[in-house]
Design a protein around this motif. Structure first.
Motif, PDB file in Angstrom:
ATOM      1  N   VAL A   1       0.897  -1.239   0.150  1.00 39.02           N
ATOM      2  CA  VAL A   1       0.015   0.105   0.048  1.00 39.02           C
ATOM      3  C   VAL A   1       0.871   1.268   0.080  1.00 39.02           C
ATOM      4  O   VAL A   1       0.774   2.076  -0.769  1.00 39.02           O
TER       5      VAL A   1
ATOM      6  N   ASN B   1       3.832   1.614  -0.802  1.00 42.60           N
ATOM      7  CA  ASN B   1       4.591   1.316  -2.086  1.00 42.60           C
ATOM      8  C   ASN B   1       3.870   1.826  -3.276  1.00 42.60           C
ATOM      9  O   ASN B   1       4.609   2.182  -4.299  1.00 42.60           O
ATOM     10  N   ILE B   2       2.529   1.764  -2.921  1.00 41.70           N
ATOM     11  CA  ILE B   2       1.852   2.516  -4.167  1.00 41.70           C
ATOM     12  C   ILE B   2       1.694   4.178  -4.212  1.00 41.70           C
ATOM     13  O   ILE B   2       1.740   4.687  -5.115  1.00 41.70           O
TER      14      ILE B   2
ATOM     15  N   LYS C   1       6.870   5.767  -4.415  1.00 41.23           N
ATOM     16  CA  LYS C   1       7.909   5.049  -5.185  1.00 41.23           C
ATOM     17  C   LYS C   1       9.195   4.796  -4.456  1.00 41.23           C
ATOM     18  O   LYS C   1       9.768   3.798  -4.648  1.00 41.23           O
TER      19      LYS C   1
END
Length: 258
Positions: free
Chosen positions: A211, A213-214, A217
């Protein structure tokens, strides 16, 4: 020797080894609940668990030095589901009840991390050596066991468990702040070491947490990333407490009906 054997092929997510790991985690979780019901000396359980972590880490250290000639600083066990090594053995020695409750309740936060770890157990799947995969698997199984033990033995749900949850959360927050400080300092003084405590380093190439990492970046802007992580994990702790409290409420309602 078997202990130095390597995997004959690269392990896959949801392959046989991964599935064995998930099954072992469930078994250890059940064992933690059974042990919680039977033991009358919980502090000894924490001490033995803490010592077990130390032994497992020493075995890993010896193994890595024997096979590779070095122990990378990035392997220092200062992640959410490994940091218990540094304090769990000391639970029987702590006199301050608030700190002791914080140490005990932290095992529930470690439990969350260990459960998420099994979604994609990177160390288990990416290690070339069988021993390192099994060591990582056993470590996270024990983290799950002691987390379940804490929940069941101290009834950490509902109004009775709120104090434990708060103390454990504060303990986790203090460790998170420490991890951030160390990550920032070490990223400037020892950038070649790739140290990434709590996976919160400002120079890591990608964000590890699902999550998050969405949304990110890379961990930039760093302050926003850290604040988002704290909110993210706080919601996870609150959700687990809510689930446990809901299960207890249903149990209480069922008992009344009977």
């Amino acid at each position: 020797m078997f202990i130095f054997a390597e995997w004959s092929h690269k392990l896959q997510s949801m392959g046989l080894v991964h599935i064995i790991g998930i099954v072992s985690a469930v078994i250890f979780g059940i064992a933690g609940g059974i042990l919680a019901k039977k033991t009358k000396k919980p502090e000894k359980v924490y001490a033995v668990t803490g010592i077990s972590f130390i032994v497992l880490e020493l075995l890993k250290l010896i193994f890595m030095i024997t096979t590779t000639g070095t122990y990378p600083l990035e392997k220092i066990p200062f992640q959410i589901c490994t940091v218990e090594l540094f304090f769990l053995w000391a639970v029987p020695l702590v006199k301050n009840e608030k700190i002791k409750k914080g140490m005990i309740a932290y095992t529930i936060i470690g439990l969350i991390a260990a459960v998420f770890y099994y979604v994609k157990p990177s160390t288990v799947l990416n290690s070339n050596y069988i021993f390192l995969s099994l060591q990582a698997m056993l470590w996270h199984d024990i983290v799950i066991m002691i987390g379940v033990f804490s929940i069941v033995h101290f009834n950490i749900y509902g109004k009775k468990g709120k104090g434990y949850i708060i103390d454990g959360y504060v303990f986790w927050l203090a460790l998170t702040v420490l991890a951030v400080i160390l990550d920032v300092i070490l990223s400037k003084t020892l950038p070649e070491a790739n140290i990434n405590f709590f996976y919160l380093s400002p120079v890591q190439e990608s964000v590890m947490y699902p999550v998050l990492n969405i949304l990110f970046k890379k961990p930039s802007p760093y302050l926003l990333f850290v604040l988002s992580f704290i909110i993210y994990y706080s919601l996870g702790v609150a959700a687990l407490y809510g689930i446990l409290t809901g299960i207890e409420a249903l149990k209480g309602k069922k008992n009344k009906e009977q």
